[in-house]
Scaffold this motif. Sequence first.
Motif, short mmCIF file in Angstrom:
data_model
loop_
_atom_site.label_atom_id
_atom_site.label_comp_id
_atom_site.label_asym_id
_atom_site.label_seq_id
_atom_site.Cartn_x
_atom_site.Cartn_y
_atom_site.Cartn_z
N GLU A 8 0.83 -1.21 0.00
CA GLU A 8 0.00 0.00 0.00
C GLU A 8 0.87 1.26 0.00
OE1 GLU A 8 -3.75 -2.03 2.38
OE2 GLU A 8 -2.72 -0.36 3.31
N LEU A 9 2.08 1.15 0.57
CA LEU A 9 2.99 2.30 0.57
C LEU A 9 3.88 2.30 -0.68
CD1 LEU A 9 4.21 2.58 4.30
CD2 LEU A 9 2.31 3.72 3.17
N GLY A 10 3.64 1.35 -1.58
CA GLY A 10 4.35 1.34 -2.86
C GLY A 10 5.59 0.46 -2.91
N PHE A 11 5.80 -0.37 -1.87
CA PHE A 11 6.99 -1.23 -1.87
C PHE A 11 6.65 -2.64 -2.33
CE2 PHE A 11 7.73 1.71 1.80
CZ PHE A 11 8.67 2.50 1.16
N ALA A 12 7.48 -3.16 -3.22
CA ALA A 12 7.33 -4.57 -3.59
C ALA A 12 7.77 -5.41 -2.41
CB ALA A 12 8.21 -4.87 -4.80
N ILE A 13 7.11 -6.53 -2.20
CA ILE A 13 7.46 -7.34 -1.03
C ILE A 13 7.38 -8.81 -1.41
CG2 ILE A 13 5.11 -7.35 -0.08
CD1 ILE A 13 6.64 -6.88 2.69
N GLU A 14 8.29 -9.58 -0.84
CA GLU A 14 8.38 -10.99 -1.20
C GLU A 14 8.65 -11.82 0.06
OE1 GLU A 14 11.74 -13.72 -3.42
OE2 GLU A 14 11.93 -11.55 -3.49
N GLU A 15 8.01 -12.98 0.14
CA GLU A 15 8.36 -13.96 1.17
C GLU A 15 9.32 -14.94 0.51
OE1 GLU A 15 4.80 -15.10 3.82
OE2 GLU A 15 3.91 -14.45 1.93
N GLY A 16 10.51 -15.07 1.04
CA GLY A 16 11.50 -15.92 0.38
C GLY A 16 12.53 -16.41 1.36
N ARG A 17 13.78 -16.54 0.88
CA ARG A 17 14.82 -16.90 1.85
C ARG A 17 16.11 -16.15 1.55
NH1 ARG A 17 16.49 -23.23 0.95
NH2 ARG A 17 17.35 -23.00 -1.12
N LEU A 18 16.89 -15.98 2.60
CA LEU A 18 18.15 -15.23 2.49
C LEU A 18 19.19 -15.98 3.31
CD1 LEU A 18 19.28 -12.36 1.50
CD2 LEU A 18 19.04 -11.69 3.89
N SER A 19 20.35 -16.21 2.70
CA SER A 19 21.41 -16.89 3.45
C SER A 19 22.25 -15.83 4.18
CB SER A 19 22.30 -17.69 2.49
OG SER A 19 23.03 -16.78 1.68
N THR A 20 22.98 -16.29 5.17
CA THR A 20 23.84 -15.35 5.91
C THR A 20 24.94 -14.79 4.98
OG1 THR A 20 25.07 -17.26 6.71
CG2 THR A 20 23.45 -16.32 8.20
N ASP A 21 25.44 -15.62 4.05
CA ASP A 21 26.47 -15.13 3.11
C ASP A 21 25.92 -14.02 2.23
OD1 ASP A 21 28.26 -16.93 4.06
OD2 ASP A 21 28.05 -18.37 2.40
N GLU A 22 24.69 -14.22 1.77
CA GLU A 22 24.07 -13.23 0.89
C GLU A 22 23.74 -11.95 1.68
OE1 GLU A 22 24.00 -12.82 -2.13
OE2 GLU A 22 22.33 -11.47 -2.57
N TRP A 23 23.35 -12.12 2.92
CA TRP A 23 23.07 -10.96 3.79
C TRP A 23 24.32 -10.07 3.86
CZ3 TRP A 23 20.63 -11.58 9.41
CH2 TRP A 23 20.40 -10.32 9.95
N ARG A 24 25.43 -10.72 4.14
CA ARG A 24 26.68 -9.98 4.28
C ARG A 24 27.12 -9.36 2.95
NH1 ARG A 24 31.44 -11.57 7.89
NH2 ARG A 24 32.78 -9.82 7.52
N ARG A 25 27.07 -10.18 1.89
CA ARG A 25 27.52 -9.68 0.58
C ARG A 25 26.68 -8.46 0.16
NH1 ARG A 25 26.40 -8.81 -4.14
NH2 ARG A 25 24.27 -9.55 -3.92
N ALA A 26 25.34 -8.61 0.27
CA ALA A 26 24.45 -7.53 -0.20
C ALA A 26 24.61 -6.27 0.66
CB ALA A 26 23.01 -8.03 -0.20
N ALA A 27 24.86 -6.46 1.96
CA ALA A 27 25.04 -5.28 2.82
C ALA A 27 26.34 -4.58 2.46
CB ALA A 27 25.05 -5.71 4.29
N GLU A 28 27.42 -5.38 2.25
CA GLU A 28 28.72 -4.77 1.94
C GLU A 28 28.72 -4.12 0.55
OE1 GLU A 28 31.42 -7.33 5.06
OE2 GLU A 28 31.45 -7.95 2.96
N ALA A 29 27.90 -4.67 -0.36
CA ALA A 29 27.82 -4.11 -1.71
C ALA A 29 26.89 -2.89 -1.76
CB ALA A 29 27.31 -5.18 -2.68
N GLY A 30 26.19 -2.62 -0.65
CA GLY A 30 25.27 -1.48 -0.62
C GLY A 30 23.92 -1.79 -1.25
N GLU A 31 23.70 -3.07 -1.63
CA GLU A 31 22.40 -3.43 -2.23
C GLU A 31 21.33 -3.58 -1.15
OE1 GLU A 31 23.17 -7.06 -4.39
OE2 GLU A 31 24.91 -6.14 -5.35
N LEU A 32 21.74 -4.14 -0.02
CA LEU A 32 20.83 -4.28 1.12
C LEU A 32 20.97 -3.00 1.95
CD1 LEU A 32 18.99 -6.07 2.92
CD2 LEU A 32 21.05 -6.89 4.02
N THR A 33 19.93 -2.21 2.01
CA THR A 33 20.06 -0.88 2.60
C THR A 33 19.56 -0.79 4.04
OG1 THR A 33 17.98 -0.42 1.49
CG2 THR A 33 19.99 0.38 0.42
#
Length: 372
Positions: free
Chosen positions: A286-311
């Motif tokens: 309703e606020l305009g954000f796409a949302i997904e139920e899925g899964r995230l690994s700890t490696d991907e959490w770290r990689r995406a945060a360090e790459a600035g993709e996970l904000t």
Amino acid sequence: MNNGTTTSGLTFDVQLSAQRRTPQERAQLLDNPGFGNVFTDHMVTIAYEEGKGWYDARLEPYGPLTLDPATAALHYAQEIFEGLKAYRHPGGEVACFRPEANAARFNRSARRMAMPELPEELFLGAIETLLAADAQWIPTQPNSSLYLRPFMFATDVGLGVNNPSRSYRFVLIASPSGPYFSGGITPVTVWLSEDYTRAAPGGTGEAKFAGNYAASFLAQAQAVDQGCDQVVWLDAVEHRWVEEMGGMNLFFVFGSGDDARLLTPALTGTLLPGITRDSLLTLAPELGFAIEEGRLSTDEWRRAAEAGELTEVFACGTAAVITPVGRVKSRTGEFTMGDGGPGPVTMGLREELVALQYGTRPDTHGWVRTFG
Ligand code: PLP
Ligand code: COI
């Protein structure tokens, strides 16, 4: 106060306390209550016996329960609970946020733990009865509310472990509370628990079962030893998929502005299906954000945060509302979300949710139930 009869035919017998705290004592206790430390003047109890059903519903003075030392719950942990809040709305009404969803989850937990279900009207009737007696205990400071704790435990006396108990007690208590984290909405630091498991497939993870919390305390203590506020649980099989926190679900924000999209771990049977999580799955689009139920690994959490993709990352639950996660630590190091401060998506969702809960925005979803 009048005794009310529910459609299940039970009447709450009302015994008001002769030792209610004075308005001055109450005001002092409400000044800075913390979380879950202060309790109101009354409680509700309802008994159950196989063959007889629910009986003896009463409002009585808050006080100790007398239990035989061989009470089943003390030995075999047949105990479930819920958590929800009562708010004082600007017009003076007393309201709860989606209490029917708590009633439904209570009964799902009851089924998993081989306990009797409590009819929704008794669950809501208990809340109504307690709020009618103790509504003056709802704090009015910002970010404060009356936390309601319904629970049910096995009361058979005996040590046989072959069968579930045949008798139970339901109790509802209420605790005026401020923010769950003492820092309010300052971002928390979390610890990835790679040594312990909260819940395994086929286990009790999706029930609000007391034993899940007992099993979490050692990992929580480890998190605190590491300078963290909370533990993050990973899946039991591979120890790499992020599940949830000790008493909250998690959301991950990728990108920013109009392109921000959210991810929350899917309900795999090992996570608690949070009512806040479920509400955000409706509010975010309703606020305009796409949302997904899925899964995230700890490696991907770290990689995406360090790459600035996970904000941004935030935790959500009744007690914690929406709390930003600023930093993550594990045995292999640590990393920061964005600039470590609360992000705009987190705070925007928080504002929307809190406005609905506190009644400062119209309830277009039918989520608010007023009492009294
Ligand atoms: N996960 C766990 C383990 C919890 O104890 C809670 C709190 O109830 C939640 C998630 C969040 O659930 P809810 O939003 O219904 O409070
Ligand atoms: C809640 O948010 O209601 C919880 O149950 C979390 C915690 C206090 C156990």
